[in-house]
Write a protein that holds these residues in place. Sequence first.
Motif: not given
Length: 101
Positions: A83-87, A62-63, A53-56
């Motif tokens: 969840g985590s942030l990818r960048r 986010a993942l 799942l991503t938000e965009a």
Amino acid sequence: VGNYGSSVLASSGITLERLDADGTVRSSADAGPVTAKVTKHTKAFVEAVISGLTEAANDAAALDIWTVSLTKGARSVQFTTSGSLRRAVSAKAIRYSFGFL
């Protein structure tokens, strides 16, 4: 295990969203496909894990992984996220939207 299109989770009323600094809302309803897998299934309990799942659709920050479970006779489901942030991202919020509540 199954691969599902971009709108399968949005139709359930649950989305991962990012509210950008400029007010733009990005949503998992518009993002790419996810993977769903039933991880436990008995007469008394079922659990499914939804990953990817991503938000965009583009430029996702986010993942998330969602786990949804239901016990026989229960009047509600259990919903757990990881969840985590990818960048790095400058945003007002990364949030969950529960449209059916």
